[in-house]
Design an enzyme around this catalytic site. Sequence first.
Site, PDB file in Angstrom:
ATOM      1  N   CYS A  27     -11.049  -4.135  -4.716  1.00 46.55           N
ATOM      2  CA  CYS A  27      -9.909  -4.051  -3.819  1.00 46.55           C
ATOM      3  C   CYS A  27      -9.845  -5.387  -3.100  1.00 46.55           C
ATOM      4  O   CYS A  27     -10.872  -5.978  -2.775  1.00 46.55           O
ATOM      5  CB  CYS A  27     -10.154  -2.918  -2.821  1.00 46.55           C
ATOM      6  SG  CYS A  27      -8.932  -2.807  -1.498  1.00 46.55           S
TER       7      CYS A  27
ATOM      8  N   TRP B 180       1.429  -8.979  -0.272  1.00 47.37           N
ATOM      9  CA  TRP B 180       0.604  -7.862   0.170  1.00 47.37           C
ATOM     10  C   TRP B 180       1.483  -6.603   0.293  1.00 47.37           C
ATOM     11  O   TRP B 180       2.594  -6.674   0.813  1.00 47.37           O
ATOM     12  CB  TRP B 180      -0.068  -8.197   1.514  1.00 47.37           C
ATOM     13  CG  TRP B 180      -0.775  -6.997   2.057  1.00 47.37           C
ATOM     14  CD1 TRP B 180      -1.964  -6.486   1.626  1.00 47.37           C
ATOM     15  CD2 TRP B 180      -0.312  -6.137   3.099  1.00 47.37           C
ATOM     16  NE1 TRP B 180      -2.267  -5.348   2.329  1.00 47.37           N
ATOM     17  CE2 TRP B 180      -1.278  -5.104   3.242  1.00 47.37           C
ATOM     18  CE3 TRP B 180       0.817  -6.112   3.906  1.00 47.37           C
ATOM     19  CZ2 TRP B 180      -1.144  -4.078   4.170  1.00 47.37           C
ATOM     20  CZ3 TRP B 180       0.948  -5.087   4.832  1.00 47.37           C
ATOM     21  CH2 TRP B 180      -0.037  -4.094   4.961  1.00 47.37           C
TER      22      TRP B 180
ATOM     23  N   TRP C 174     -15.459  -2.423  -3.298  1.00 48.20           N
ATOM     24  CA  TRP C 174     -15.742  -3.823  -2.898  1.00 48.20           C
ATOM     25  C   TRP C 174     -14.414  -4.452  -2.483  1.00 48.20           C
ATOM     26  O   TRP C 174     -13.574  -4.734  -3.316  1.00 48.20           O
ATOM     27  CB  TRP C 174     -16.382  -4.565  -4.067  1.00 48.20           C
ATOM     28  CG  TRP C 174     -16.751  -5.998  -3.797  1.00 48.20           C
ATOM     29  CD1 TRP C 174     -15.976  -6.954  -3.235  1.00 48.20           C
ATOM     30  CD2 TRP C 174     -18.001  -6.636  -4.107  1.00 48.20           C
ATOM     31  NE1 TRP C 174     -16.649  -8.155  -3.169  1.00 48.20           N
ATOM     32  CE2 TRP C 174     -17.894  -7.993  -3.702  1.00 48.20           C
ATOM     33  CE3 TRP C 174     -19.199  -6.225  -4.692  1.00 48.20           C
ATOM     34  CZ2 TRP C 174     -18.934  -8.921  -3.880  1.00 48.20           C
ATOM     35  CZ3 TRP C 174     -20.222  -7.147  -4.871  1.00 48.20           C
ATOM     36  CH2 TRP C 174     -20.100  -8.473  -4.454  1.00 48.20           C
ATOM     37  N   ASP C 175     -14.267  -4.675  -1.184  1.00 46.89           N
ATOM     38  CA  ASP C 175     -12.995  -5.151  -0.641  1.00 46.89           C
ATOM     39  C   ASP C 175     -13.067  -6.648  -0.323  1.00 46.89           C
ATOM     40  O   ASP C 175     -14.160  -7.245  -0.272  1.00 46.89           O
ATOM     41  CB  ASP C 175     -12.671  -4.345   0.631  1.00 46.89           C
ATOM     42  CG  ASP C 175     -11.173  -4.237   0.898  1.00 46.89           C
ATOM     43  OD1 ASP C 175     -10.402  -5.039   0.355  1.00 46.89           O
ATOM     44  OD2 ASP C 175     -10.777  -3.337   1.670  1.00 46.89           O
ATOM     45  N   MET C 176     -11.926  -7.264  -0.039  1.00 46.19           N
ATOM     46  CA  MET C 176     -11.845  -8.716   0.250  1.00 46.19           C
ATOM     47  C   MET C 176     -10.524  -8.930   0.959  1.00 46.19           C
ATOM     48  O   MET C 176      -9.486  -8.983   0.314  1.00 46.19           O
ATOM     49  CB  MET C 176     -11.863  -9.431  -1.102  1.00 46.19           C
ATOM     50  CG  MET C 176     -12.351 -10.839  -1.157  1.00 46.19           C
ATOM     51  SD  MET C 176     -11.279 -12.039  -0.391  1.00 46.19           S
ATOM     52  CE  MET C 176     -12.055 -13.541  -0.847  1.00 46.19           C
ATOM     53  N   ASN C 177     -10.573  -9.033   2.291  1.00 45.24           N
ATOM     54  CA  ASN C 177      -9.344  -8.867   3.064  1.00 45.24           C
ATOM     55  C   ASN C 177      -8.704 -10.117   3.643  1.00 45.24           C
ATOM     56  O   ASN C 177      -7.914 -10.020   4.579  1.00 45.24           O
ATOM     57  CB  ASN C 177      -9.578  -7.853   4.183  1.00 45.24           C
ATOM     58  CG  ASN C 177      -9.353  -6.441   3.681  1.00 45.24           C
ATOM     59  OD1 ASN C 177      -8.387  -6.192   2.973  1.00 45.24           O
ATOM     60  ND2 ASN C 177     -10.242  -5.524   4.003  1.00 45.24           N
TER      61      ASN C 177
ATOM     62  N   ASP D  92      -2.081  -1.590  -1.222  1.00 40.29           N
ATOM     63  CA  ASP D  92      -2.210  -0.811   0.011  1.00 40.29           C
ATOM     64  C   ASP D  92      -0.949   0.005   0.253  1.00 40.29           C
ATOM     65  O   ASP D  92      -0.903   0.815   1.180  1.00 40.29           O
ATOM     66  CB  ASP D  92      -2.438  -1.743   1.206  1.00 40.29           C
ATOM     67  CG  ASP D  92      -3.912  -2.070   1.384  1.00 40.29           C
ATOM     68  OD1 ASP D  92      -4.748  -1.412   0.739  1.00 40.29           O
ATOM     69  OD2 ASP D  92      -4.228  -2.978   2.175  1.00 40.29           O
TER      70      ASP D  92
HETATM   71  C1  GLA Z   1      -8.107  -3.025   3.072  1.00 39.93           C
HETATM   72  C2  GLA Z   1      -8.029  -2.021   1.946  1.00 39.93           C
HETATM   73  C3  GLA Z   1      -7.804  -0.634   2.506  1.00 39.93           C
HETATM   74  C4  GLA Z   1      -8.931  -0.302   3.470  1.00 39.93           C
HETATM   75  C5  GLA Z   1      -9.029  -1.361   4.554  1.00 39.93           C
HETATM   76  C6  GLA Z   1     -10.253  -1.131   5.414  1.00 39.93           C
HETATM   77  O1  GLA Z   1      -6.878  -3.165   3.699  1.00 39.93           O
HETATM   78  O2  GLA Z   1      -7.037  -2.362   1.026  1.00 39.93           O
HETATM   79  O3  GLA Z   1      -7.749   0.318   1.459  1.00 39.93           O
HETATM   80  O4  GLA Z   1     -10.133  -0.207   2.755  1.00 39.93           O
HETATM   81  O5  GLA Z   1      -9.110  -2.659   4.005  1.00 39.93           O
HETATM   82  O6  GLA Z   1     -10.387  -2.055   6.412  1.00 39.93           O
END
Ligand code: GLA
Length: 696
Positions: free
Chosen positions: A495, A171, A447-450, A517
């Site tokens: 993302c 990451w 569209w994120d995935m954390n 990020d």
């Molecule tokens: C992730 C994304 C960031 C942002 C945060 C928001 O870390 O990579 O760019 O959008 O989530 O919670």
Amino acid sequence: MPIHTSQNFWILETDHTAYALGLDSEGRLVNLYWGERLPRVSDYPKESFPLNWASFSGAGQNAREEFPAETGLKYIEPCFKAVYPDGVRDSVLCFDKAEVTGDSLHIHLLDAIEPLRIVLHYCVHEPYDLIERWAEVTNSGEKVITLERVLSAQWHLPRGRYRLSHVYGRWADEWNLCREPITPGVKVLESRRITTSHIANPWFAVDAGSADEDQGEVWFGALAWSGNWKFIVELTEYSAARLSLGINDWDFAWQLNSGETFRTPPAVCGYTMNGFGESSRRLHDYIRDRVLPKGHSLRKVLYNSWEATHFDVDESSQAALAELAAGMGVELFVMDDGWFHARNDDTAGLGDWWPDEIKFPHGLKPLIERVNKLGMEFGLWVEPEMVNPDSELYRTHPDWVIHFPGRGRTESRNQLILNFARQDVQDDILEKLDHLLADNDIHFMKWDMNRNVSEPGWDTAPGDPRELWVRYVQGVYRVWSTLRERHPQVTWQSCSGGGGRADMGILQLADQVWISDNTEPTSRLNIQEGYTQAYPACSMEAWVTDMGPEYLPLEFRMHVSMCGALGIGGHLVHWDEDKRAQAAYWIARYKEIRPIIQFGDLYRLRSPQKESFSALEYVSKDRSEAVLFAFRTYQPLIPQFESMPPVYPRGLDPEALYTIEGFDDIRSGLAWMRTGVEVYLTNYQSTVLRIRKVEG
Ligand code: GLA
């Protein structure tokens, strides 16, 4: 016609390369050639030379099989493994027939005993020098067959010594380029995380050890899959090098019922004699033309609020940023995390995709109207696959997350993963996002995935619960493609905490990718170079932010981000007028050159991974214009201009005359390419030079 067939022998030709396969004396489908295109069809070898073997292995150990199955006296990595209803775990794949349709060859194999058909598909992408491969497995019997491994392809290299190039990281530090010798044994690169991952990427390039950006034989490939994947490099005891790529078989099983077909994701492969640079350009062209949904639309300059306001978003904070962004020439304003129901930090709200009633008492429309009045489009952040335990969705459907009943549910960033393998889950999220897009004038979605998976259980699975890994990805694809169909005006970004989900599969749905990020510009030079090994600059979103030491000049930051799809992510309210004016100047310059950057040919002139001085160049397809970027990250104090080698442009028409910004001469393309240009830069200085053709 790219495909030549004769009985038991097939040649696939692209503009410059060829791939030949045929049946060997024992009926195995084997590779016979993969390399430069030869002048005559009769030039290609019709037999592969069998290697010796002792009684400890059979002939299959050395056969260059296109799709080896687990059977017999062989121990190499197979493409296929299955368990039949009677418990047999042996598959003997026999040639049945071959068909040609247009640019594709389809080879049918049947198991010698079991009711199993495998069709190997080869689609020839002639102008790109690429061949796309995938396999379909059909159960034509009555009883269930359990699939344990179905890769997309195996490739064989001529015998020799090779070097593997791949990317690795973590990451906020993705896309590091690694080149290492291929040594005896097996090396596996993979993801077990349910997404592509930050750690590795399903792309490879192999050379004999002496290729560089401009010359040398390179065999390369990539997989169109956004879930668990596996790449296996095997150098056998007889120095035979094999490469296999496909869905990961780790914790994988698939119940193939009567009449059903399992289809692998496609893998593309290519060959060039012109080094790593050309291998990347082949993939870039192909991805722009045939993979990306809007590969030829200019990417807009966007502003993203995340690094400025984090979760603290409301109409006035966003409107203040939007006004400043519009004044700088930004075309699209994206409100990131924090806008939806009860979302004040990362502990609550995921899953409840409607505007927060306190922050946006009148919904999103008033903000969107303000943004539109400023002449910008509006975009929004979502994380559709996720849920916080503190959310209405989770309180109503605690069973919708990936979990094992009766066991703990490991949270990460206070969130759990919705089981997108389930259709009811897909439908619910689809409906919520559909409403959001129907009710609001939204032109961009991030569209994120954390987080990655844990406790990968699925107790209500209709088949084997381990189908989760694949059905989850298929579910994500289904929701995303349905939203695309219903809302064609929307541009999408993929993302996953930065570059955790970037691959040729997601690029069929996402127009651009948030590749890390980490927005600190000197790190970004490496990250961007790694990303462009496989993926084109138009898909590489790059923001200028406040991250990193203050002494990094804005100009340097702008230049780094101008190498992709430029965005701004700094806190504009904290930027003074002079800084905003400077940024506006570079945004205007970017708009002039972005067709060359986004649609042109990329030449990596000097790598930032090796030196403190790096350079790259984009050349328009008609070679009438180019843009050259150069960066200096470190320079010893004395002597002042030590070790500043010239930069040699590439890709110009050798005969045509060109000017280069900052130089008085008019010279031929060949002269500029051979003698280079001297660019003097000290610490954290950078430059962008336009190159223009002045005469045909
Ligand atoms: C992730 C994304 C960031 C942002 C945060 C928001 O870390 O990579 O760019 O959008 O989530 O919670």
